[in-house]
Scaffold this active site. Structure first.
Site, short mmCIF file in Angstrom:
data_model
loop_
_atom_site.label_atom_id
_atom_site.label_comp_id
_atom_site.label_asym_id
_atom_site.label_seq_id
_atom_site.Cartn_x
_atom_site.Cartn_y
_atom_site.Cartn_z
N GLU A 139 -1.87 -5.51 -3.79
CA GLU A 139 -0.93 -4.69 -3.03
C GLU A 139 0.22 -5.54 -2.50
O GLU A 139 1.38 -5.09 -2.49
CB GLU A 139 -1.66 -4.00 -1.88
N ASP A 144 0.83 -1.20 0.00
CA ASP A 144 0.00 0.00 0.00
C ASP A 144 0.87 1.25 0.00
O ASP A 144 0.62 2.21 -0.75
CB ASP A 144 -0.92 -0.02 1.22
#
Length: 227
Positions: A122, A50
């Site tokens: 991610e 992220d």
């Protein structure tokens, strides 16, 4: 690891450490089973991915949109790193076919769960970063997100604000959004929202109410532009 060959082709990257790739695709449900309880899942990699994604997207926007101010850059970044966009990237890679999960998670719809696809995407970014370097990761993200970054119209990035501004400029009441349908299991629902401004109405569908509202606003703006 031949089962991951096609995924690596789509990425344009071959992992030196295949264990990182496996970790990035391992769903947390695996820890429920004794034989997997000591194995790593993708949650820690998702946390790192992220941050890496936000950094790389920010750098790309800073370089490519020199005339945009901080506010507009933030709107575009918000669109590029939202669940909807990340899931579309995950779909391009067919990640749902590669996520390693328990049978229980799979029969509960885990392969089509947007949260699982977002998290695995991610985590995969983090795995690439740890297996290579920031330059390689930057290039791969740039390729995977290219079609979304090319969108130049700010209306497409923040359609709800654009529709609100149109309504105010036209002396209409602010847009009203109504949830009219929810379908699917609790963890993989799709939502249908109706937006109304004066006599104009349009629906939007998404994996969350927020996403459905944005899609409804975007569709209505396109309709208004063409009327």
């Amino acid at each position: 690891m031949s089962s991951f060959n096609e995924l690596e082709k789509l990425l344009g990257y071959s992992f030196k450490n295949k264990e990182l790739l496996i970790e990035a695709l391992s769903h947390p449900s695996l820890r429920q089973h004794h034989e997997y309880k000591d194995n790593k899942d993708y949650e820690r990699l998702e946390f790192l991915g992220d941050a890496v994604l936000n950094l790389v997207i920010t750098k790309i926007l800073f370089s490519n949109f020199a005339s945009y101010n901080e506010g507009n850059l933030a709107k575009i970044r918000s669109y590029l790193v939202c669940k909807e966009t990340i899931c579309m990237v995950g779909a391009k890679l067919a990640l749902k076919d590669y996520i390693i999960m328990t049978y229980g998670e799979e029969v509960a719809g885990g392969r089509d769960n947007p949260n699982n696809i977002e998290n695995a995407t991610e985590a995969l970014i983090a795995a690439i970063y740890l297996d290579s370097n920031i330059e390689t990761t930057h290039n791969i993200i740039g390729q995977l997100w290219a079609e979304f970054i090319k969108v130049q119209n700010l209306t497409d990035y923040d359609p709800k604000t654009a529709l609100q501004e149109w309504a105010q400029a036209s002396d209409h009441h602010l847009p009203i959004y109504c949830l009219i349908k929810r379908e699917g299991a609790a963890h993989s629902s799709t939502f249908t929202v109706l937006v109304k401004v004066k006599d104009y109405e349009q629906i939007g569908i998404g994996y969350s109410i927020k996403e459905a509202e944005k899609n409804a606003a975007r569709s209505l703006l396109h309709r208004l532009k063409n009327d």
